[in-house]
Every structure is written in C-alpha cells, then in structure tokens.
Design a protein around this motif. Structure first.
Motif, mmCIF file in Angstrom:
data_model
loop_
_atom_site.group_PDB
_atom_site.id
_atom_site.type_symbol
_atom_site.label_atom_id
_atom_site.label_comp_id
_atom_site.label_asym_id
_atom_site.label_seq_id
_atom_site.Cartn_x
_atom_site.Cartn_y
_atom_site.Cartn_z
ATOM 1 N N PRO A 142 0.817 -1.221 0.000
ATOM 2 C CA PRO A 142 0.000 0.000 0.000
ATOM 3 C C PRO A 142 0.847 1.266 0.000
ATOM 4 O O PRO A 142 2.063 1.237 0.230
ATOM 5 N N ASP A 143 0.187 2.376 -0.228
ATOM 6 C CA ASP A 143 0.825 3.694 -0.267
ATOM 7 C C ASP A 143 1.532 3.971 1.064
ATOM 8 O O ASP A 143 0.945 3.853 2.143
ATOM 9 N N VAL A 144 2.814 4.356 0.974
ATOM 10 C CA VAL A 144 3.623 4.587 2.177
ATOM 11 C C VAL A 144 3.605 6.051 2.617
ATOM 12 O O VAL A 144 4.291 6.421 3.566
ATOM 13 N N GLY A 145 2.841 6.899 1.936
ATOM 14 C CA GLY A 145 2.678 8.269 2.396
ATOM 15 C C GLY A 145 3.476 9.313 1.650
ATOM 16 O O GLY A 145 3.523 10.473 2.068
ATOM 17 N N GLY A 146 4.083 8.964 0.550
ATOM 18 C CA GLY A 146 4.852 9.908 -0.256
ATOM 19 C C GLY A 146 5.567 9.177 -1.370
ATOM 20 O O GLY A 146 5.657 7.942 -1.370
ATOM 21 N N PRO A 147 6.084 9.895 -2.372
ATOM 22 C CA PRO A 147 6.811 9.246 -3.462
ATOM 23 C C PRO A 147 8.005 8.445 -2.947
ATOM 24 O O PRO A 147 8.687 8.859 -2.010
ATOM 25 N N ILE A 148 8.246 7.295 -3.559
ATOM 26 C CA ILE A 148 9.440 6.507 -3.258
ATOM 27 C C ILE A 148 10.495 6.867 -4.293
ATOM 28 O O ILE A 148 10.289 6.696 -5.498
ATOM 29 N N THR A 149 11.616 7.394 -3.829
ATOM 30 C CA THR A 149 12.637 7.926 -4.739
ATOM 31 C C THR A 149 13.789 6.969 -5.002
ATOM 32 O O THR A 149 14.496 7.111 -6.003
ATOM 33 N N ALA A 150 14.031 6.002 -4.108
ATOM 34 C CA ALA A 150 15.163 5.098 -4.270
ATOM 35 C C ALA A 150 14.902 3.829 -3.477
ATOM 36 O O ALA A 150 14.230 3.854 -2.440
ATOM 37 N N THR A 151 15.463 2.703 -3.968
ATOM 38 C CA THR A 151 15.317 1.419 -3.291
ATOM 39 C C THR A 151 16.606 0.629 -3.413
ATOM 40 O O THR A 151 17.438 0.887 -4.299
ATOM 41 N N ALA A 152 16.783 -0.372 -2.538
ATOM 42 C CA ALA A 152 17.948 -1.250 -2.612
ATOM 43 C C ALA A 152 17.701 -2.497 -1.777
ATOM 44 O O ALA A 152 17.123 -2.426 -0.690
ATOM 45 N N PHE A 153 18.147 -3.649 -2.285
ATOM 46 C CA PHE A 153 18.170 -4.888 -1.517
ATOM 47 C C PHE A 153 19.515 -5.020 -0.817
ATOM 48 O O PHE A 153 20.561 -4.635 -1.367
ATOM 49 N N SER A 154 19.508 -5.599 0.385
ATOM 50 C CA SER A 154 20.748 -5.903 1.084
ATOM 51 C C SER A 154 21.496 -7.028 0.370
ATOM 52 O O SER A 154 20.962 -7.664 -0.546
ATOM 53 N N ARG A 155 22.717 -7.286 0.793
ATOM 54 C CA ARG A 155 23.591 -8.242 0.092
ATOM 55 C C ARG A 155 22.972 -9.637 0.003
ATOM 56 O O ARG A 155 23.192 -10.370 -0.966
ATOM 57 N N ASN A 156 22.179 -10.044 1.016
ATOM 58 C CA ASN A 156 21.538 -11.349 1.000
ATOM 59 C C ASN A 156 20.092 -11.281 0.530
ATOM 60 O O ASN A 156 19.432 -12.320 0.418
ATOM 61 N N GLY A 157 19.600 -10.081 0.288
ATOM 62 C CA GLY A 157 18.229 -9.922 -0.161
ATOM 63 C C GLY A 157 17.188 -10.033 0.928
ATOM 64 O O GLY A 157 15.987 -10.093 0.641
ATOM 65 N N ASP A 158 17.615 -10.035 2.208
ATOM 66 C CA ASP A 158 16.660 -10.192 3.299
ATOM 67 C C ASP A 158 16.130 -8.858 3.832
ATOM 68 O O ASP A 158 15.234 -8.834 4.674
ATOM 69 N N ILE A 159 16.673 -7.742 3.341
ATOM 70 C CA ILE A 159 16.191 -6.414 3.703
ATOM 71 C C ILE A 159 16.001 -5.601 2.424
ATOM 72 O O ILE A 159 16.862 -5.593 1.536
ATOM 73 N N PHE A 160 14.867 -4.932 2.349
ATOM 74 C CA PHE A 160 14.574 -4.047 1.228
ATOM 75 C C PHE A 160 14.440 -2.635 1.784
ATOM 76 O O PHE A 160 13.535 -2.347 2.569
ATOM 77 N N ALA A 161 15.376 -1.765 1.436
ATOM 78 C CA ALA A 161 15.350 -0.382 1.906
ATOM 79 C C ALA A 161 14.633 0.485 0.878
ATOM 80 O O ALA A 161 14.841 0.327 -0.334
ATOM 81 N N TYR A 162 13.801 1.405 1.355
ATOM 82 C CA TYR A 162 13.150 2.338 0.441
ATOM 83 C C TYR A 162 13.080 3.724 1.065
ATOM 84 O O TYR A 162 12.892 3.874 2.272
ATOM 85 N N ALA A 163 13.274 4.725 0.221
ATOM 86 C CA ALA A 163 13.303 6.126 0.655
ATOM 87 C C ALA A 163 12.031 6.826 0.216
ATOM 88 O O ALA A 163 11.595 6.691 -0.932
ATOM 89 N N ILE A 164 11.437 7.580 1.134
ATOM 90 C CA ILE A 164 10.231 8.351 0.864
ATOM 91 C C ILE A 164 10.593 9.832 0.922
ATOM 92 O O ILE A 164 11.035 10.330 1.966
ATOM 93 N N SER A 165 10.451 10.525 -0.204
ATOM 94 C CA SER A 165 10.769 11.957 -0.240
ATOM 95 C C SER A 165 10.273 12.536 -1.560
ATOM 96 O O SER A 165 9.798 11.809 -2.430
ATOM 97 N N TYR A 166 10.396 13.835 -1.694
ATOM 98 C CA TYR A 166 9.924 14.480 -2.916
ATOM 99 C C TYR A 166 10.789 14.057 -4.097
ATOM 100 O O TYR A 166 12.021 14.002 -4.001
ATOM 101 N N ASP A 167 10.140 13.775 -5.225
ATOM 102 C CA ASP A 167 10.866 13.270 -6.395
ATOM 103 C C ASP A 167 10.899 14.251 -7.562
ATOM 104 O O ASP A 167 11.306 13.889 -8.654
ATOM 105 N N TRP A 168 10.462 15.482 -7.352
ATOM 106 C CA TRP A 168 10.564 16.575 -8.323
ATOM 107 C C TRP A 168 9.664 16.392 -9.539
ATOM 108 O O TRP A 168 9.790 17.152 -10.507
#
Length: 366
Positions: free
Chosen positions: A306-332
């Motif tokens: 679901p919607d996380v409350g703002g645009p997602i500007t960047a993402t990355a999986f950790s080295r083993n793929g067990d963590i998914f990082a995502y950034a919420i901020s203005y994307d212009w």
C-alpha cells in the motif's frame, strides 16, 4: 491490458503485501532534503544514502534497525552513491560535477569522514557504478554533460570516455560470467549497452521500448538483460541478445484508477527498480508511494504494497536480499514549487519474508 495477464483487482487482492514490520530510521539521523539514491554494501550490512542536502549518510544495519555510522559532505546536492565490488570504497557524485571517494580501509571508526574530491565532469554527475574487469576495480561516472567516463583511480585521466549523445539519466552494471554488462539510459530515450570486458566503446544502442522518458534502468541478476522504468507508469523487460527478443515485453504499473471514471487512470513515474541479488526477481517503486515485487519469467506480480505516504525515490536490496530499503521523499515530478516543508523525508527497512520475492513455482528460468 491487465497486469501480467490478470485483472488489476484480482492481482491486488491475491498479492497484497504487509508493511506492519517495516522499521523507520529515526528522524534525527535522516537527511534534511530528498533522498536521491541508496546503496547497500556488498560485503557488510551497511547502507549508504545520498541526499539533496549535499551529504552522504552511512548506516550500520542491525536486527533492530539502523545506527548512524559515518557521513560526509559534497560540494552540491548528492545525486548518486555506490560501493566498490569489495565493499571497501564508496563513491558519490554531486551536482557540481565532482566525485567524492572514501576508502574505509583508512577511515575513522565513525563520524565525519573526509573524502577524496575530484572534478570529473562539466555538469552534474547523475550516476556512479563500480565494475571489475581483468581483476581490477574501475569506477564509471555518468553525467548530464552527455558522457560516461571510466576511471582506474590511479590517474587523473579517464581510461575511456563514451559519448552518449544526450544527458545520462540512469546507469547500471552487472557481472555474471561470461557477461559483464553496463546499461546507460539517456534523455532522448536511447539506451546504450557496453561490454565491460571492452569498456572503451558502446557495443549496442537501442531506442527505449517505452514511449516516454526513461527514469531508471536496472540489470538482471544474471546480466542477460535489464528492466526499464519510465515516467508513464510502465516497466519494460529487455534482453541483450538478439536471439532473445521474443522474450521482451512491457507492462503497466504504478497507476491508479480514477474513482469517478473507470476509463481514466492516474499515471505515476517509475522511480526505482532493484533486482534481488539471489532470486532474480525484482521490485518497482514509484511516485504513487507504492512498491511491488515481480517475477519477470512468470510474468507475475508476487506482492504489492500500500501507499507509504509519499513518493518513493530510491530502493535497494541488502547483500543477502533479506532487507529491502526504500526512501520516501519528494521526487521533483511536480517541479520546484511543489517541494514544500510538508513533504516527508523518511527511510524505511522492509524485512523480506521467505515467500515475498520467491519466484513462482514451476517457472522456467532463462
């Protein structure tokens, strides 16, 4: 066209994802402006974050969240960040054309670090990527000055300069023997492919299979091809070899049906695509504030969140793929005037469950 052959409603119902276990990075340690890029260390549980506030933030990731470890300052907004293949060096590019490099073999145990700063381009550095060829590490830098340059860091001159014809907006690399692939997306919708075993020339150029501006390219885990995301809420799967062109396809994503008219959809930019380092499945994230996990070989959406409350500007999986990082901020996407103080700046860690990114059973891998 329905998503991967299913109706949108059926797909959403069957694959709804859960955000309840996602961990927030504490507000006091976050960037003060939009997050432009994320990069997980390939050897350790460390996450680097680039921001428009002209800083790079580096966090140590643990079971309980993230602890601020290091930071450094650029000369202008930091647009990109990437770890070397051995995880010992970090490179970041800024809007002034400079690249900042930190060697963590000699860095302090924590706090502010002083990077090596080198002016490498005549315009903003939009992309940085490390690659290894002939048992040596090189740094590739892509710029709005319409070039990609390759550096061995032992010389002030690049070992190769590629004329890309237009501003470089996105770039990715992946080595999976025998392939050593670089893909470059530019402002005129051209996509250049480079064999990094021979990095001094562009091997192949195609026009994007998507009709609108390219936002992101991301290489498959096996380096046989790449995914393309555009501002029109579409993603394309593209193989490198001509013999595999029958496998190419595109699909709609990051679109919302208008509540009044079923014939009208709101279309959002696909800002980030990340491939799982082990499973070969991938994520898309967009201006609509949602992210999704996909199986390209089965043409199947695995999970949608679901919607996380703002645009997602960047993402990355950790080295083993067990963590998914995502950034919420203005994307212009709505211009300068829409970047108000009310726009959130958040960084979240999503623990990836065993079934969330697992390919569909029985899928034939190519």
């Amino acid at each position: 066209m329905a998503l991967f052959g299913q109706t949108a409603a059926a797909s959403a119902s069957a694959t709804a994802g859960d955000l309840s276990k996602d961990v927030d990075i504490p507000q006091g340690s976050l960037p003060e402006d939009s997050i432009s890029d994320l990069s997980f260390n390939p050897a350790n549980d460390i996450l680097a974050v680039a921001s428009w506030d002209s800083k790079v933030y580096i966090y140590e990731i643990s079971n309980s969240g993230a602890v601020p470890k290091w930071f450094f300052k650029g000369e202008g907004p930091i647009l990109c960040v990437a770890w070397s293949t051995d995880g010992m060096r970090l490179a970041a590019g800024d809007a002034t054309g400079q690249v900042h490099i930190v060697d963590f073999r000699t860095a302090p145990a924590g706090g502010e670090v002083q990077p090596q700063k080198v002016k490498v381009h005549d315009d903003a550095v939009k992309c940085v990527r490390w690659f290894n060829t002939n048992n040596a590490d090189y740094l590739a830098t892509g710029s709005w000055d319409k070039t990609v340059k390759m550096w061995d860091l032992q010389s002030s001159n690049p070992v190769a300069t590629l004329d890309c014809g237009e501003r470089v907006y996105t770039m990715d690399v992946k080595k999976a023997l025998p392939r050593n692939l670089m893909v470059i997306g530019t402002a005129n919708r051209n996509i250049h492919m480079v064999d990094l075993n021979n990095p001094t020339k562009i091997a192949k150029t195609i026009s994007s299979p998507l009709k609108w501006q390219t936002r992101v390219v991301s290489c498959f885990s096996d380096a046989t091809g790449f995914a393309v995301g555009s501002i029109e809420g579409r993603c394309a799967i593209q193989y490198v070899e001509d013999k595999d062109t029958s496998l190419n396809f595109s699909f709609k994503c990051h679109r919302q049906q208008d509540p009044v008219s079923r014939d009208v959809s709101k279309v959002y930019s696909v800002n980030a695509i990340s491939f799982h380092p082990q499973l070969g499945t991938f994520s898309t994230a967009g201006s609509d504030g949602t992210f999704h996990f996909w199986d390209k070989d089965a043409k199947h959406r695995l999970k949608g969140y679901p919607d996380v409350g703002g645009p997602i500007t960047a993402t990355a999986f950790s080295r083993n793929g067990d963590i998914f990082a995502y950034a919420i901020s203005y994307d212009w996407t709505k211009g300068y005037s829409a970047n108000t103080p009310q726009q959130p700046v958040k960084l979240k860690l999503h623990p990836v469950g065993p079934e969330e990114c697992k390919p569909k059973p029985g899928t034939k891998k190519r």
